[in-house]
Design a protein around this motif. Structure first.
Motif, mmCIF file in Angstrom:
data_model
loop_
_atom_site.group_PDB
_atom_site.id
_atom_site.type_symbol
_atom_site.label_atom_id
_atom_site.label_comp_id
_atom_site.label_asym_id
_atom_site.label_seq_id
_atom_site.Cartn_x
_atom_site.Cartn_y
_atom_site.Cartn_z
ATOM 1 N N ASP A 1 -5.845 -3.727 9.207
ATOM 2 C CA ASP A 1 -5.075 -4.607 10.354
ATOM 3 C C ASP A 1 -5.914 -5.057 11.551
ATOM 4 O OD1 ASP A 1 -2.125 -4.378 10.465
ATOM 5 O OD2 ASP A 1 -2.543 -2.479 10.055
ATOM 6 N N VAL A 2 -7.180 -4.520 11.284
ATOM 7 C CA VAL A 2 -8.260 -5.304 12.431
ATOM 8 C C VAL A 2 -8.890 -6.294 11.593
ATOM 9 C CG1 VAL A 2 -8.240 -3.548 14.300
ATOM 10 C CG2 VAL A 2 -9.935 -3.381 12.458
ATOM 11 N N MET B 1 -9.704 0.419 4.836
ATOM 12 C CA MET B 1 -8.524 1.247 4.649
ATOM 13 C C MET B 1 -7.155 0.699 5.018
ATOM 14 S SD MET B 1 -8.617 4.162 7.399
ATOM 15 C CE MET B 1 -8.424 3.769 9.374
ATOM 16 N N GLY B 2 -6.168 1.511 4.489
ATOM 17 C CA GLY B 2 -4.839 0.897 5.124
ATOM 18 C C GLY B 2 -4.116 -0.017 4.003
ATOM 19 N N SER B 3 -3.644 -1.349 4.459
ATOM 20 C CA SER B 3 -2.960 -2.090 3.870
ATOM 21 C C SER B 3 -3.313 -2.682 2.579
ATOM 22 C CB SER B 3 -2.491 -3.225 4.671
ATOM 23 O OG SER B 3 -2.046 -4.269 3.762
ATOM 24 N N SER B 4 -2.643 -3.158 1.690
ATOM 25 C CA SER B 4 -3.082 -3.606 0.335
ATOM 26 C C SER B 4 -3.473 -5.257 0.604
ATOM 27 C CB SER B 4 -1.946 -3.466 -0.493
ATOM 28 O OG SER B 4 -0.841 -4.327 -0.240
ATOM 29 N N ARG B 5 -3.292 -5.612 1.732
ATOM 30 C CA ARG B 5 -3.416 -7.135 1.824
ATOM 31 C C ARG B 5 -4.667 -7.601 1.556
ATOM 32 N NH1 ARG B 5 -3.017 -6.239 8.103
ATOM 33 N NH2 ARG B 5 -1.179 -5.355 7.546
ATOM 34 N N GLU B 6 -4.607 -8.590 0.769
ATOM 35 C CA GLU B 6 -5.682 -9.217 -0.086
ATOM 36 C C GLU B 6 -6.368 -10.158 1.083
ATOM 37 O OE1 GLU B 6 -5.604 -9.579 -4.427
ATOM 38 O OE2 GLU B 6 -5.054 -11.469 -3.734
ATOM 39 N N GLN B 7 -5.775 -10.665 2.035
ATOM 40 C CA GLN B 7 -6.417 -11.467 2.973
ATOM 41 C C GLN B 7 -7.488 -10.915 3.679
ATOM 42 O OE1 GLN B 7 -3.085 -10.646 2.742
ATOM 43 N NE2 GLN B 7 -1.675 -12.368 3.683
ATOM 44 N N GLY C 1 -1.621 -7.929 10.429
ATOM 45 C CA GLY C 1 -0.540 -8.148 9.601
ATOM 46 C C GLY C 1 0.479 -9.337 9.978
ATOM 47 N N LYS C 2 0.422 -9.753 11.121
ATOM 48 C CA LYS C 2 1.366 -10.729 11.638
ATOM 49 C C LYS C 2 1.301 -12.047 11.357
ATOM 50 C CE LYS C 2 -1.534 -11.207 15.853
ATOM 51 N NZ LYS C 2 -1.451 -10.796 17.301
ATOM 52 N N ASP D 1 -14.220 3.801 8.924
ATOM 53 C CA ASP D 1 -12.698 3.840 9.138
ATOM 54 C C ASP D 1 -12.088 2.426 9.587
ATOM 55 O OD1 ASP D 1 -12.407 6.221 8.070
ATOM 56 O OD2 ASP D 1 -12.397 7.228 9.914
ATOM 57 N N THR E 1 0.599 -12.408 7.982
ATOM 58 C CA THR E 1 0.409 -12.350 6.538
ATOM 59 C C THR E 1 1.418 -13.303 5.658
ATOM 60 O OG1 THR E 1 1.929 -10.543 6.476
ATOM 61 C CG2 THR E 1 -0.549 -9.951 6.264
ATOM 62 N N PHE F 1 -2.624 1.299 13.837
ATOM 63 C CA PHE F 1 -3.687 0.510 14.011
ATOM 64 C C PHE F 1 -3.902 -0.321 15.194
ATOM 65 C CE2 PHE F 1 -4.231 1.313 9.322
ATOM 66 C CZ PHE F 1 -4.773 2.735 9.467
ATOM 67 N N ARG G 1 1.954 3.676 10.818
ATOM 68 C CA ARG G 1 0.389 2.947 11.075
ATOM 69 C C ARG G 1 0.400 2.612 12.451
ATOM 70 N NH1 ARG G 1 -0.194 -0.190 5.435
ATOM 71 N NH2 ARG G 1 -0.977 1.621 4.340
ATOM 72 N N ASN H 1 -9.958 -0.488 9.529
ATOM 73 C CA ASN H 1 -8.808 -0.734 8.724
ATOM 74 C C ASN H 1 -8.400 -2.316 8.504
ATOM 75 O OD1 ASN H 1 -6.745 -1.810 10.792
ATOM 76 N ND2 ASN H 1 -7.847 -0.070 11.914
ATOM 77 N N THR I 1 -2.458 -7.314 20.092
ATOM 78 C CA THR I 1 -3.770 -6.324 20.120
ATOM 79 C C THR I 1 -3.794 -5.331 20.943
ATOM 80 O OG1 THR I 1 -4.759 -8.494 19.412
ATOM 81 C CG2 THR I 1 -6.181 -6.952 20.264
ATOM 82 N N SER J 1 0.612 -1.066 -0.165
ATOM 83 C CA SER J 1 0.019 -0.072 -0.080
ATOM 84 C C SER J 1 0.862 1.430 0.003
ATOM 85 C CB SER J 1 -0.981 -0.065 1.183
ATOM 86 O OG SER J 1 -0.235 -0.174 2.469
ATOM 87 N N ARG K 1 -2.466 -8.923 -4.140
ATOM 88 C CA ARG K 1 -1.657 -9.946 -4.700
ATOM 89 C C ARG K 1 -2.242 -10.468 -5.943
ATOM 90 N NH1 ARG K 1 -0.342 -13.259 1.069
ATOM 91 N NH2 ARG K 1 0.733 -11.604 2.011
ATOM 92 N N MET L 1 4.656 -4.035 10.944
ATOM 93 C CA MET L 1 3.509 -4.895 11.059
ATOM 94 C C MET L 1 3.507 -6.097 11.811
ATOM 95 S SD MET L 1 4.204 -6.261 7.026
ATOM 96 C CE MET L 1 2.459 -6.964 7.162
ATOM 97 N N GLY L 2 4.268 -5.945 12.806
ATOM 98 C CA GLY L 2 3.799 -7.083 14.041
ATOM 99 C C GLY L 2 4.630 -8.463 13.510
ATOM 100 N N ASN L 3 5.833 -8.525 12.613
ATOM 101 C CA ASN L 3 6.275 -9.674 12.179
ATOM 102 C C ASN L 3 7.348 -10.225 13.380
ATOM 103 O OD1 ASN L 3 4.922 -10.525 10.049
ATOM 104 N ND2 ASN L 3 5.973 -8.839 8.743
ATOM 105 N N ASP M 1 -9.374 -8.760 15.600
ATOM 106 C CA ASP M 1 -8.994 -7.435 16.730
ATOM 107 C C ASP M 1 -10.153 -6.620 16.795
ATOM 108 O OD1 ASP M 1 -6.595 -8.766 17.591
ATOM 109 O OD2 ASP M 1 -5.579 -7.418 16.295
#
Lengths: 417, 166
Positions: free
Chosen positions: B19-20, B66-72, B24-25, B15, B27, A382, A380, B17, A389, A123, A140, A361-363, B43
């Motif tokens: 991440d919730v 909103m936010g990440s591009s993550r498709e999941q 991301g952890k 809004d 992905t 969030f 970010r 996002n 969490t 993003s 993706r 991003m929490g990895n 979350d």
């Protein structure tokens, strides 16, 4: 008839048509397409499409950056699959673990140039607006489609014109401008739009500072962002670039559907409170908030000048809390080594880890405990973003993050000097 | 011709996002749709995965995804049986990710404020309407590019057809 915005011009060029207007649907042929650790998942999707091979392997860039070096067997397996693919497909622009974060590496390597179009499965691809390129994030599946076909449909967005006037005062950075924009216009302020920047502030921003604002336009919901490229940018690219380019500038009478002006001369350091990047207050309003971890890094805030800013605050001091520093690239780390910035940071008590995305991003490499507060130069905050969490993330510029590392609370950098 | 269908809704605010929707952890470690689905909205609404039934619809306010591009963040809902997401507006990347996975993203500003989780709505694709009680919302038309992908069932099936013809 009014003139054209940057985005109308750049997408018309990328689609091979004479002109385009906001709302037109175009088939775009980008100059560069990139992905990162998510390439392993993209390979699986690509293989489902039935495409025989990459349409344009020379346009493909892959960096390993999101979880590097691999923290688990699964991550390592991901990386191994990607390396195998890179070999099979003859992908020349492959950057290994430790080279750095995709946006920073692609910029340093001058792989995308002014007036060009770049799609990334990330993003923060809005980042490349700093070069006067069209950068946009995709999912993706779209990246798999780009690998397979070399093109993507796009609806030409409306454009927002942002004018920045005045010169920032010392200790205030481009990060504060980005946070202030988010405060004033919110996280949906840029939705679906091209955010195009003008004004006399731009020329005063260094090469390291410029990407911060287009990068954070991802938090603004923007499709892309744009800085008019100038001599500083051209000189930066000339050292490395491997092809010619034609920069694009919007017409003076281009049609913008909204305008916003900010005088940055009076701007004070800004802080985004948990859990959204537009929950922004001035530093004084957040002062006194206890902090357990400070983090300097990411594609937003891990460049050399960010580390140097932190070193300026930390010189001769000791951190009271843990301070994780992750340079955005190996080049940044080398520069910090050459100039002594790295030693200053280490002597103050910082820990330095491999260039990459780190805990953003929490990895890994700085995931907070529940109830802990982290102050970060990232973009970010969030809920759950850094992997926990019930943790809290504050966003600020590197001077403020370094000051918090010394004080163990949010504090004005002037108060720790 | 398609007949109107009834759906139970799960309602969220503005809004929300990615991440919730999908942390991301996970992905790079969770790769099967089933594993991804198990963490949907964990979350924001930890009971969602227990409550959700195939055919349910997500209804949200402004700037969903909103936010990440993550498709999941789309996959995790799709593999919990969500086929349609209705929001006042969508994050730009999220909107495209929906279409590419064959999930219909419907822009409708008025719905979220008048329904609660558990309510039943009617979607009439033929008439392009959403009906709840006495209120009817008209669905905005889709561009031909979007419609072609949705009709194919997503971007992958569309590409499969394209490459099979070559």
């Amino acid at each position: 008839m009014p003139g054209y915005t940057f985005v109308e011009k750049v997408l018309a060029r990328a689609a091979g048509v004479a002109s385009a207007r906001a709302g037109d649907i175009l088939d775009i042929t980008p100059d560069v397409i990139f992905s990162h650790d998510n390439s392993a998942a993209i390979i699986k999707i690509f293989q489902q499409t039935g495409a025989p091979r990459l349409a344009h392997p020379q346009k493909v860039v892959i960096t390993l950056d999101h979880a590097v070096p691999a923290p688990t067997t699964l991550h390592a397996q991901n990386h191994a699959e990607i390396r195998q693919w890179v070999k099979e497909q003859g992908i020349r622009h492959f950057f290994e673990v430790g080279r750095g974060i995709c946006h920073q590496v692609i910029s340093e390597e001058a792989l995308v140039l002014p007036g060009e179009t770049i799609f990334g499965s990330d993003s923060h691809s809005t980042h490349f607006g700093w070069l006067g390129a069209f950068g946009m994030g995709v999912g993706r599946t779209e990246m798999a489609a780009l690998w397979a076909t070399g093109e993507l449909w796009l609806s030409v967005p409306q454009a927002l014109r942002v004018t920045l006037n005045g010169k920032l005062t010392p200790g205030v950075t481009a990060k504060d401008i980005a946070l202030r924009l988010l405060k004033d216009l919110t996280v949906s302020g840029g939705q679906y739009r091209s955010v195009e920047f003008f004004g006399d502030t731009l020329a005063t921003l260094s090469i390291d500072e410029r990407p911060v604002i287009p990068n954070m336009m991802a938090e603004f919901g923007a499709m892309n962002a744009y800085f008019p490229p100038d001599e500083q940018v051209f000189a930066f690219l000339d050292a490395k670039r491997q092809r010619d380019y034609m920069p694009i500038f919007p017409d003076k009478d281009a049609l913008y559907n909204e305008e916003y002006t900010l005088n940055v001369a009076d701007l004070q350091p800004q802080i985004a409170l948990p859990h959204q990047p537009d929950q922004v207050v001035s530093l004084s309003e957040a002062a006194g908030q206890p902090i357990q971890q400070a983090f300097i890094g990411t594609c937003t805030g891990g460049r050399y000048e960010d580390l140097a800013a932190a070193a300026q605050v930390l010189a001769g001091k000791k951190t009271r809390i843990r301070l994780v520093i992750i340079p955005a690239s190996a080049e940044v780390l080398k520069e910090a080594t050459r100039t002594g910035v790295l030693l200053t940071l280490l002597e103050a008590g910082a820990t330095i880890t491999t260039p990459g995305c780190g805990p953003c991003m929490g990895n890994h490499m700085g995931v907070p405990a529940p109830q802990e507060a982290t102050i970060s130069t990232g973009s970010r905050n969030f809920k759950g973003r850094m992997g926990t969490t019930d943790a809290f993330v504050y966003l600020a510029n590197p001077y403020v993050v370094a000051a918090a590392a010394i004080a163990g609370e949010i504090i004005h950098p002037a108060d720790v000097l | 011709m398609t007949i109107p269908t009834q759906h139970r809704v799960h309602v969220y605010g503005d809004d929300v996002n990615t991440d919730v929707i999908f942390p991301g952890k996970y992905t790079y470690t969770l790769r099967t749709p089933e594993d991804i689905a198990a963490h949907a909205l964990e979350d924001l609404d930890p009971d969602f995965v227990q409550r959700v039934q195939p055919g349910d619809v997500v209804v949200a306010g402004r700037n969903w995804g909103m936010g990440s591009s993550r498709e999941q963040a789309v996959t995790c809902l799709k593999y919990n049986g969500i086929s349609t997401i209705i929001a006042a507006s969508f994050g730009g990347l999220y909107f495209r990710n929906c279409i590419n996975q064959g999930i219909y993203p419907i822009v409708c500003a008025g719905l979220a404020p008048i329904v609660a989780t558990g309510a039943i709505i009617t979607i009439d694709r033929e008439a392009q309407e959403i009906i709840v009680g006495n209120t009817t919302f008209v669905m905005p038309p889709l561009s031909s590019s979007v419609k072609a992908i949705l009709d194919a069932g997503g971007l992958v099936p569309m590409l499969q057809t394209r490459f099979a013809q070559k």
